[in-house]
Design a protein around this motif. Structure first.
Motif, PDB file in Angstrom:
ATOM      1  N   ALA A 128      -9.228   3.582  -4.858  1.00 51.52           N
ATOM      2  CA  ALA A 128      -8.612   4.842  -4.413  1.00 51.52           C
ATOM      3  C   ALA A 128      -9.684   5.803  -3.934  1.00 51.52           C
ATOM      4  O   ALA A 128      -9.552   6.465  -2.901  1.00 51.52           O
ATOM      5  N   ARG A 186      -6.507  -2.447   1.814  1.00 51.94           N
ATOM      6  CA  ARG A 186      -5.169  -3.035   1.799  1.00 51.94           C
ATOM      7  C   ARG A 186      -4.723  -3.354   3.219  1.00 51.94           C
ATOM      8  O   ARG A 186      -4.983  -2.586   4.145  1.00 51.94           O
ATOM      9  N   GLY A 220     -10.984   4.780  -0.656  1.00 53.84           N
ATOM     10  CA  GLY A 220     -10.090   5.125   0.436  1.00 53.84           C
ATOM     11  C   GLY A 220     -10.226   6.574   0.840  1.00 53.84           C
ATOM     12  O   GLY A 220     -10.215   6.917   2.019  1.00 53.84           O
ATOM     13  N   ASP A 227      -0.375   3.131   3.804  1.00 54.64           N
ATOM     14  CA  ASP A 227      -1.513   2.944   2.901  1.00 54.64           C
ATOM     15  C   ASP A 227      -2.381   1.743   3.272  1.00 54.64           C
ATOM     16  O   ASP A 227      -3.110   1.228   2.431  1.00 54.64           O
ATOM     17  N   THR A 236      -8.530   1.752   2.531  1.00 58.62           N
ATOM     18  CA  THR A 236      -7.893   1.514   1.237  1.00 58.62           C
ATOM     19  C   THR A 236      -8.122   0.106   0.714  1.00 58.62           C
ATOM     20  O   THR A 236      -7.777  -0.178  -0.427  1.00 58.62           O
ATOM     21  N   ASP A 270      -5.109  -0.560   5.954  1.00 57.46           N
ATOM     22  CA  ASP A 270      -6.180  -0.458   6.950  1.00 57.46           C
ATOM     23  C   ASP A 270      -5.854  -1.216   8.231  1.00 57.46           C
ATOM     24  O   ASP A 270      -6.383  -0.898   9.297  1.00 57.46           O
TER      25      ASP A 270
END
Length: 337
Positions: free
Chosen positions: A51, A62, A54, A115, A60, A117
């Motif tokens: 977190a 993700r 990010g 959320d 993030t 990338d």
């Protein structure tokens, strides 16, 4: 005691900023230093705060994996492959189901995936014009049509369907029906259809629209069942059926057997996608293997390169396709596939 970035930096003899740059994949760190930091991260058991990363980097860790549905085994298998391959690269995943073009676009531009990338999309209705002039995260499409403005992995649909058609003709069949899943159209289209047409043309044959069959929904086993029942009730003569995917082939097989048709003696059947259940059917299903693992690897590699800073022209990778001959299309002449 919890290991911190400062502990890693002290052990490596570098600043915490350097450790951060290594973990974020930023340039400007020597290979030797990068290797030393990563080794100590593992040895000391340091767990980066994703977190926090990010917030500080805008990333993030993700990636969104987007498929049109999961009830079709092909998409379920590809989604699982992507999730595992991304995990091997250190990325978490968000799985999104996008059943239409609008949902696909929302996933690509971030409306439903705020959320992440980057995005790997298995498109059904998506076309690149949907995001022309719209900012979006790095995107790779997998298994759809060729794209000019985004990275894409293009399946060997044409060569796969042509190989299946050639195979059916080589076993002595000549009346090859086509089971399709395209709603709202009486005319099939696309690379799989063109492969079927070209395979027939090589034998001096033309497609017979009277042997085209459609279900009431797409990519479902029930659609294959419905389409085959309609074809059987029409009274038209056919000795083989090329199904646009394994799901339709499984439904078609059930319909043929329930109407007393022997497979492959009366009708040979082929599918497309080489999903796991085809190997466990009775009879086992002849199908086309589109090299799913290869497609997954290419898609993940291209997306990770984009996330690591590659800013070159869009790339297009074409994979091949392999015919997998099983019992459902055994030759009439000698009992062999």
């Amino acid at each position: 005691m919890t290991t911190t970035m400062a502990h890693v930096a002290a052990a490596a003899g570098v600043s915490t900023k350097t450790v951060s740059n290594v973990l974020l994949g930023r340039p400007g760190v020597s290979p030797a230093t990068r290797e030393r930091v990563l080794r100590l991260v593992e040895e000391l058991g340091y767990q980066p705060n994703l977190a926090g990363r990010g917030l500080s980097s805008g990333r993030t860790g993700r990636v969104a994996v987007v498929v049109p549905m999961l009830y079709q085994p092909y998409f379920a298998e590809v989604a699982e492959g992507l999730i595992l391959a991304l995990a091997d690269r250190g990325y978490a995943t968000t799985l999104r189901i996008a059943p239409d073009g609008a949902a696909e676009r929302d996933a690509v531009i971030g409306t439903t995936t705020p959320d992440v990338d980057g995005v790997i999309l298995c498109p059904h209705a998506f076309v690149e014009e949907m995001v022309d002039g719209v900012e979006h995260r790095p995107l790779v499409t997998l298994g759809g049509p060729p794209m000019q403005s985004v990275d894409c992995v293009v399946m060997g649909e044409h060569e796969g369907a042509r190989a299946a058609t050639r195979h059916l003709l080589s076993t002595g069949r000549s009346r090859i029906a086509l089971l399709w899943n395209d709603l709202g159209s009486s005319t099939p289209h696309g690379d799989r259809y063109q492969g079927y047409v070209d395979g027939l043309a090589e034998a001096g044959l033309e497609p017979d629209p009277a042997l085209f069959a459609f279900g009431s929904d797409w990519d479902r086993r029930m659609s294959g069942y419905e389409a085959m029942v309609a074809l059987l009730l029409s009274g038209r003569s056919f000795d083989a059926v090329l199904c646009i995917n394994d799901a339709l082939a499984i439904g078609a097989t059930r319909a043929l057997r329930s109407h007393g048709r022997r497979i492959p003696d009366d009708v040979a059947v082929t599918g497309f996608d080489d999903t796991a259940e085809g190997e466990f059917m009775t009879p086992t299903l002849t199908t086309v293997n589109p090299r799913k693992a290869e497609m997954v690897e290419h898609a993940v590699a291209m997306l990770v390169e984009r996330l690591d800073g590659y800013d070159g022209e869009p790339r297009q990778i074409r994979t091949g396709a392999d015919l997998v001959v099983r019992e459902s299309s055994r030759s009439r002449a000698d009992g062999r596939a």
